[in-house]
Enzyme design. Structure first.
Site, PDB file in Angstrom:
ATOM      1  CE  LYS A  22      34.072  35.692 -16.037  1.00 57.58           C
ATOM      2  NZ  LYS A  22      33.727  34.479 -16.791  1.00 57.58           N
ATOM      3  CG  ASN A  23      36.545  32.051 -15.402  1.00 62.47           C
ATOM      4  OD1 ASN A  23      35.431  32.577 -15.535  1.00 62.47           O
ATOM      5  ND2 ASN A  23      37.464  32.085 -16.352  1.00 62.47           N
ATOM      6  CB  CYS A 118      29.954  32.695 -27.225  1.00 67.65           C
ATOM      7  SG  CYS A 118      31.629  32.244 -26.887  1.00 67.65           S
ATOM      8  NE  ARG A 123      33.610  29.201 -24.889  1.00 67.73           N
ATOM      9  CZ  ARG A 123      33.689  30.087 -23.902  1.00 67.73           C
ATOM     10  NH1 ARG A 123      33.266  31.306 -24.075  1.00 67.73           N
ATOM     11  NH2 ARG A 123      34.187  29.745 -22.737  1.00 67.73           N
ATOM     12  CG  ASP A 307      40.134  33.717 -20.244  1.00 70.45           C
ATOM     13  OD1 ASP A 307      39.711  33.546 -21.396  1.00 70.45           O
ATOM     14  OD2 ASP A 307      39.589  33.217 -19.241  1.00 70.45           O
ATOM     15  NE  ARG A 399      29.471  37.316 -19.994  1.00 70.76           N
ATOM     16  CZ  ARG A 399      30.175  36.468 -20.737  1.00 70.76           C
ATOM     17  NH1 ARG A 399      30.450  36.754 -21.975  1.00 70.76           N
ATOM     18  NH2 ARG A 399      30.585  35.327 -20.250  1.00 70.76           N
TER      19      ARG A 399
HETATM   20  C1  UD1 Z   1      36.817  28.317 -19.423  1.00 68.74           C
HETATM   21  C2  UD1 Z   1      36.780  29.735 -18.901  1.00 68.74           C
HETATM   22  C3  UD1 Z   1      37.178  30.707 -20.006  1.00 68.74           C
HETATM   23  C4  UD1 Z   1      38.533  30.311 -20.602  1.00 68.74           C
HETATM   24  C5  UD1 Z   1      38.534  28.850 -21.019  1.00 68.74           C
HETATM   25  C6  UD1 Z   1      39.908  28.365 -21.458  1.00 68.74           C
HETATM   26  C7  UD1 Z   1      35.088  29.667 -17.198  1.00 68.74           C
HETATM   27  C8  UD1 Z   1      33.728  30.059 -16.776  1.00 68.74           C
HETATM   28  N1  UD1 Z   1      35.458  30.030 -18.444  1.00 68.74           N
HETATM   29  O1  UD1 Z   1      35.848  28.215 -20.459  1.00 68.74           O
HETATM   30  O2  UD1 Z   1      37.253  32.016 -19.456  1.00 68.74           O
HETATM   31  O3  UD1 Z   1      38.799  31.105 -21.731  1.00 68.74           O
HETATM   32  O4  UD1 Z   1      38.114  28.016 -19.910  1.00 68.74           O
HETATM   33  O5  UD1 Z   1      40.849  28.567 -20.461  1.00 68.74           O
HETATM   34  O6  UD1 Z   1      35.841  29.089 -16.441  1.00 68.74           O
HETATM   35  N2  UD1 Z   1      35.728  22.241 -26.112  1.00 68.74           N
HETATM   36  C9  UD1 Z   1      35.198  21.243 -26.905  1.00 68.74           C
HETATM   37  N3  UD1 Z   1      34.209  20.466 -26.378  1.00 68.74           N
HETATM   38  C10 UD1 Z   1      33.738  20.629 -25.102  1.00 68.74           C
HETATM   39  C11 UD1 Z   1      34.313  21.654 -24.296  1.00 68.74           C
HETATM   40  C12 UD1 Z   1      35.291  22.441 -24.835  1.00 68.74           C
HETATM   41  O7  UD1 Z   1      35.606  21.059 -28.057  1.00 68.74           O
HETATM   42  O8  UD1 Z   1      32.850  19.887 -24.686  1.00 68.74           O
HETATM   43  C13 UD1 Z   1      36.802  23.110 -26.679  1.00 68.74           C
HETATM   44  C14 UD1 Z   1      36.396  24.598 -26.718  1.00 68.74           C
HETATM   45  O9  UD1 Z   1      35.648  24.903 -27.856  1.00 68.74           O
HETATM   46  C15 UD1 Z   1      37.747  25.267 -26.667  1.00 68.74           C
HETATM   47  C16 UD1 Z   1      38.586  24.328 -25.798  1.00 68.74           C
HETATM   48  O10 UD1 Z   1      37.902  23.077 -25.786  1.00 68.74           O
HETATM   49  O11 UD1 Z   1      38.290  25.309 -27.961  1.00 68.74           O
HETATM   50  C17 UD1 Z   1      38.752  24.805 -24.361  1.00 68.74           C
HETATM   51  O12 UD1 Z   1      37.493  25.148 -23.817  1.00 68.74           O
HETATM   52  P1  UD1 Z   1      37.170  24.984 -22.265  1.00 68.74           P
HETATM   53  O13 UD1 Z   1      38.449  24.759 -21.526  1.00 68.74           O
HETATM   54  O14 UD1 Z   1      36.091  23.979 -22.112  1.00 68.74           O
HETATM   55  O15 UD1 Z   1      36.605  26.409 -21.931  1.00 68.74           O
HETATM   56  P2  UD1 Z   1      35.385  26.794 -21.001  1.00 68.74           P
HETATM   57  O16 UD1 Z   1      35.283  25.843 -19.850  1.00 68.74           O
HETATM   58  O17 UD1 Z   1      34.168  27.018 -21.835  1.00 68.74           O
END
Ligand code: UD1
Length: 418
Positions: A22-23, A118, A123, A307, A399
């Protein structure tokens, strides 16, 4: 509302074909904005994928779904493109924000709803916006929307992320593909799903090199007219069933995987006493009756994934001694803990670390799923618990897990959806 009924203590055996990731599919679907005609195979038809398809249709792309063959064909004929991602489609699936980079780089403007928080944490998307600004975008936030513009197009740049983010790396990568000149991204996430996205983008004709945590991209406006891509397997789904097999497998075979990509997860499970036999693109896993404690932290790839934290915690409840797991990625990802405790687990949380006292006998209960991975950990707990477990709010599971109860039922688990 649908629920899952699980009758525990029944060993599972047979084979499970692991679905496409999915990711990986979500950012590749967003990347299709940069393409013309593409055919994607090994698509996991889970809720988040349908939401992303709906978003792409809203943007103006023609999409043909063939569920039987697990394929999607996308035709981006460039006419009547809507550079808007509305709140109703982004609020339930944060990955919707990934259309921002490709829309902006190709059409020079985009309006994308802020995804909001969420259950597992706030996030934010500041890192996504930080990278796009470095590429020359003018960005403002108004009425809950990100309004981005690059009148003369984006320009390649050198960008160092202050911290590692999967989504921000993907958005920046997609934006850089349509930018003028070369972009180098430093301190990137390098998850296998991002590597699959890069493989897809290379097929489209972009020149991308990855070295350690740096990714260099040569921007390009012209792409190949027609490409096919087979989505990588879902390593989180595979990891979940690996844990199920270690807990309760008589002889559980996982197919359509690449053990190399699961190296970290397999090492952790082996340290805990898992019995795994490898054969090409499949592996066989047997229940271990002598599980050992372990201490670890969740980390970006190649570290242990956040995850799988909830699922591993169920295994820890069955290991002798005190196991520790520190959650480093999200601030609020222990919501499965109160539910596991209601089933008899002994877990204490101190700051970011959960201390799991094992081995505990779990007993069936009525529990509530709070997010995708927390939900599946409750299913795992139900599979090993005495008596009956009822998992409520399973829309979270839908999901991200394709045919969860069908796959488990085929392996003789006593599970049904009502
Ligand atoms: C993706 C995955 C999710 C997984 C996560 C971490 C998808 C669709 N989802 O989520 O399943 O749990 O990676 O491996 O691929 N952060 C910030 N600012 C930002 C972006 C992120 O502070 O602009 C922080 C987040 O709050 C979190 C950390 O960075 O604490 C990692 O998040 P991120 O790697 O961005 O996760 P996702 O891409 O949302």
């Amino acid at each position: 509302m649908q629920k899952l009924l699980i009758k525990g203590k029944k060993e599972i055996s047979g084979s499970i074909s692991i679905s496409g990731s999915k990711n990986a599919t979500l950012p590749i679907l967003a990347a299709s904005i940069l393409a013309q005609k593409i055919k994607l195979s090994n698509i996991p038809f889970v809720k988040d994928i349908f939401t992303m398809i709906e978003l792409l249709k809203f943007i103006g792309m023609k999409i043909k779904i063939e569920r039987k063959n697990k394929t999607i064909q996308i035709n981006n004929n460039h006419k009547n493109i809507n550079t808007l991602a509305p709140y109703r489609l982004v609020k339930t699936m944060r990955a919707g924000v990934l259309v921002l980079g490709p829309l902006l780089t190709k059409y020079k403007k985009a309006k994308v709803s802020l995804p909001g928080g969420c259950a597992i944490g706030s996030r934010p998307v500041d890192l996504h916006l930080f990278a796009l600004k470095k590429l020359g975008a003018k960005i403002k936030i108004k009425d809950g929307y990100i309004i981005a513009e690059a009148k003369k197009g984006l320009k390649g740049s050198k960008i160092r992320f202050p911290s590692i983010s999967v989504g921000a790396t993907e958005n920046a990568l997609l934006a850089a593909c349509g930018a003028e000149g070369r972009t180098i991204l430093f301190n990137c996430a390098i998850e296998p799903e991002i590597q699959d996205l890069i493989l897809f983008l290379k097929k489209l004709g972009f020149k991308i090199k990855i070295s350690g945590r740096s990714i260099s991209i040569q921007g390009n406006k012209l792409v190949k007219k027609k490409i096919n891509h087979h989505i990588i397997f879902d390593r989180i789904e595979a990891g979940t069933y690996l844990i199920a097999g270690t807990l309760i497998g008589r002889k559980l075979i996982l197919k359509q995987i690449k053990p190399k990509i699961l190296k970290c997860e397999i090492n952790v499970l082996k340290k805990m006493g898992a019995k795994i036999i490898f054969k090409g693109n499949s592996l066989t896993i047997f229940k271990s009756s002598n599980l050992k404690k372990i201490s670890l932290s969740t980390k970006p790839f190649p570290g242990f994934p956040t995850d799988l934290q909830a699922q591993l915690m169920v295994l820890m409840t069955q290991s002798k001694g005190v196991s520790k797991i520190r959650e480093n990625i999200f601030e609020n990802r222990f919501m499965h803990v109160p539910e596991l405790k209601r089933m008899g687990a002994k877990i204490v949380i101190k700051n970011k670390t959960a201390f799991v006292y094992g081995a505990s006998k779990l007993a069936g209960a009525e529990v509530m799923a709070t997010d995708l991975r927390a939900s599946v950990s409750l299913v795992l707990a139900g599979l090993i618990a005495e008596n009956r477990t009822i998992v409520n709010r399973i829309y979270h599971l839908d999901r991200g897990y394709e045919f969860l109860e069908k796959k488990l039922k085929k392996c003789k688990a006593k599970i049904k959806r009502i």
